[in-house]
Motif scaffolding. Structure first.
Motif, mmCIF file in Angstrom:
data_model
loop_
_atom_site.group_PDB
_atom_site.id
_atom_site.type_symbol
_atom_site.label_atom_id
_atom_site.label_comp_id
_atom_site.label_asym_id
_atom_site.label_seq_id
_atom_site.Cartn_x
_atom_site.Cartn_y
_atom_site.Cartn_z
ATOM 1 N N SER A 1 0.862 8.740 -4.780
ATOM 2 C CA SER A 1 -0.518 8.454 -4.401
ATOM 3 C C SER A 1 -1.442 9.633 -4.707
ATOM 4 O O SER A 1 -2.556 9.456 -5.201
ATOM 5 C CB SER A 1 -0.576 8.107 -2.912
ATOM 6 O OG SER A 1 -1.895 7.855 -2.504
ATOM 7 N N ASP B 1 -3.942 3.566 3.856
ATOM 8 C CA ASP B 1 -5.298 3.662 3.305
ATOM 9 C C ASP B 1 -6.300 4.098 4.367
ATOM 10 O O ASP B 1 -7.203 4.898 4.100
ATOM 11 C CB ASP B 1 -5.722 2.314 2.708
ATOM 12 C CG ASP B 1 -5.079 2.051 1.359
ATOM 13 O OD1 ASP B 1 -4.447 2.989 0.815
ATOM 14 O OD2 ASP B 1 -5.204 0.932 0.843
ATOM 15 N N GLN C 1 0.843 -1.199 0.000
ATOM 16 C CA GLN C 1 0.000 0.000 0.000
ATOM 17 C C GLN C 1 0.874 1.243 0.000
ATOM 18 O O GLN C 1 0.497 2.281 0.536
ATOM 19 C CB GLN C 1 -0.933 -0.002 1.217
ATOM 20 C CG GLN C 1 -1.931 -1.152 1.210
ATOM 21 C CD GLN C 1 -2.839 -1.132 2.427
ATOM 22 O OE1 GLN C 1 -2.798 -0.218 3.240
ATOM 23 N NE2 GLN C 1 -3.669 -2.150 2.568
ATOM 24 N N LYS D 1 -5.931 7.835 5.030
ATOM 25 C CA LYS D 1 -6.579 8.653 4.000
ATOM 26 C C LYS D 1 -8.065 8.801 4.278
ATOM 27 O O LYS D 1 -8.633 9.890 4.141
ATOM 28 C CB LYS D 1 -6.359 8.013 2.624
ATOM 29 C CG LYS D 1 -4.933 8.066 2.129
ATOM 30 C CD LYS D 1 -4.790 7.316 0.820
ATOM 31 C CE LYS D 1 -3.335 7.206 0.391
ATOM 32 N NZ LYS D 1 -3.168 6.399 -0.831
#
Length: 335
Positions: A251, A227, A91, A230
């Motif tokens: 990203s 993630d 990720q 975010k």
């Protein structure tokens, strides 16, 4: 075990020795005594010759990309297994992340592993894991190495060996438009911040937390992955986060439509230092083999091509180092 057909196959020493002995003796060692009119023997002859051709082609394809000197540096355990198990959190684009099929790991670090594997003659097997679990996994023997945008610093060198292969830094991330007017880390006082467990951003935020006045405390929240951070930013649960600059920049350039946008604060970079591969303190041979392989890639230009492809040419090194955190001893320096 399944194998990517684009990668060279790994033969055990016994198998390659056996094939090599036959090939070195020449075709005269393959005697076929066919009895006249025996159809079975004819079929066996054809099968044997076809099998030999496959073995010869496979051996030649495997040996073409291998640097035998580098391969010989590997521990016997790795040679026998034919693989190096990699703890990684996929990720962290552009370093390690899932491709469009949400199954295949791609990225700069994945391409470096592919090139190292071709030279070492072993397969790098990715084993997805949460970031904070990778170092314990190396210590427990679950992973042979960790490669997931890891930094090198003195405290970490006490528990694992670190092979440095590039430079990186850490940046501040906020909602688009910067509604809280954050330009430096000291501006985070009185706000809520998020960071991945066990990460350098967490160390930076915790250090800043200790510098904030009592009437403007910094609340630092830990998350298992970027993630999740975010989502917390987009929902307003946190006001800012920190992440590796290269990861954040990539990203943010690939944000999906329809979500609240987030942005990187320019001109504020912290914890500038090495990015590295982590290896167990008990695996000196593997550590040295990886360092030598990466250096060979620098020397012949393949390393640079990979970095340029991912837009990270400024992060390249000329020399691979091991346990070199002292060069950036003040990496946790704040504003």
């Amino acid at each position: 075990m399944r194998r990517n057909m684009s990668e060279p196959k790994h033969f055990s020493g016994e198998c390659t020795d056996r094939i090599g002995n036959h090939l070195s003796e020449g075709p005269h060692v393959f005697h076929v005594h066919q009895e006249k009119g025996n159809a079975m023997n004819t079929r066996l002859l054809k099968l044997s010759l076809a099998t030999l051709a496959v073995l010869m082609a496979g051996t030649a394809g495997f040996a073409a990309g291998i640097d035998q000197k580098l391969h010989d540096m590997l521990p016997e355990k790795i040679k026998t297994a034919g693989e190096i198990k990699v703890g990684t959190e996929p990720q962290t684009p552009p370093y390690d992340f899932y491709g469009e099929d949400n199954k295949t790991i791609t990225g700069l670090e994945r391409e470096l592993r592919d090139e190292m594997g071709a030279r070492l003659g072993v397969k790098f097997t990715d084993m997805p894991a949460q970031f904070a679990s990778i170092i314990p996994g190396i210590q427990a023997g679950r992973f042979d190495i960790g490669m997931s945008a890891f930094g090198d610093f003195a405290e970490r060198e006490k528990i694992v060996d670190i092979v440095n292969y590039m430079l990186e830094g850490t940046s501040i991330i906020v909602l688009e438009g910067n509604p809280k007017n954050i330009h430096k880390l000291k501006d985070a006082c009185g706000l809520n911040a998020g960071a991945v467990q066990g990460s350098i951003p967490l160390e930076l935020l915790d250090k800043q937390k200790g510098l904030c006045p009592a009437d403007k405390p910094l609340n630092v929240m830990q998350f298992p992955s970027n993630d999740q951070i975010k989502i917390a930013l987009q929902s307003g649960r946190v006001d800012l986060s920190m992440d590796t600059t290269g990861v954040a920049a990539y990203s943010l350039q690939h944000q999906p439509e329809g979500n609240k946008k987030i942005e990187l604060i320019p001109g504020a970079q912290y914890a500038v230092g090495y990015q590295a591969v982590l290896v167990s303190k008990e695996s000196n041979q593997l550590r040295d083999a990886l360092a030598a392989t990466l250096q060979s890639m620098i020397d012949d230009g393949s390393y640079g091509k990979i970095f340029d492809k991912w837009g990270l040419g400024e992060n390249k090194l000329d020399k691979i180092t091991i346990n070199d955190a002292a060069r950036f001893a003040d990496y946790l320096k704040l504003d």
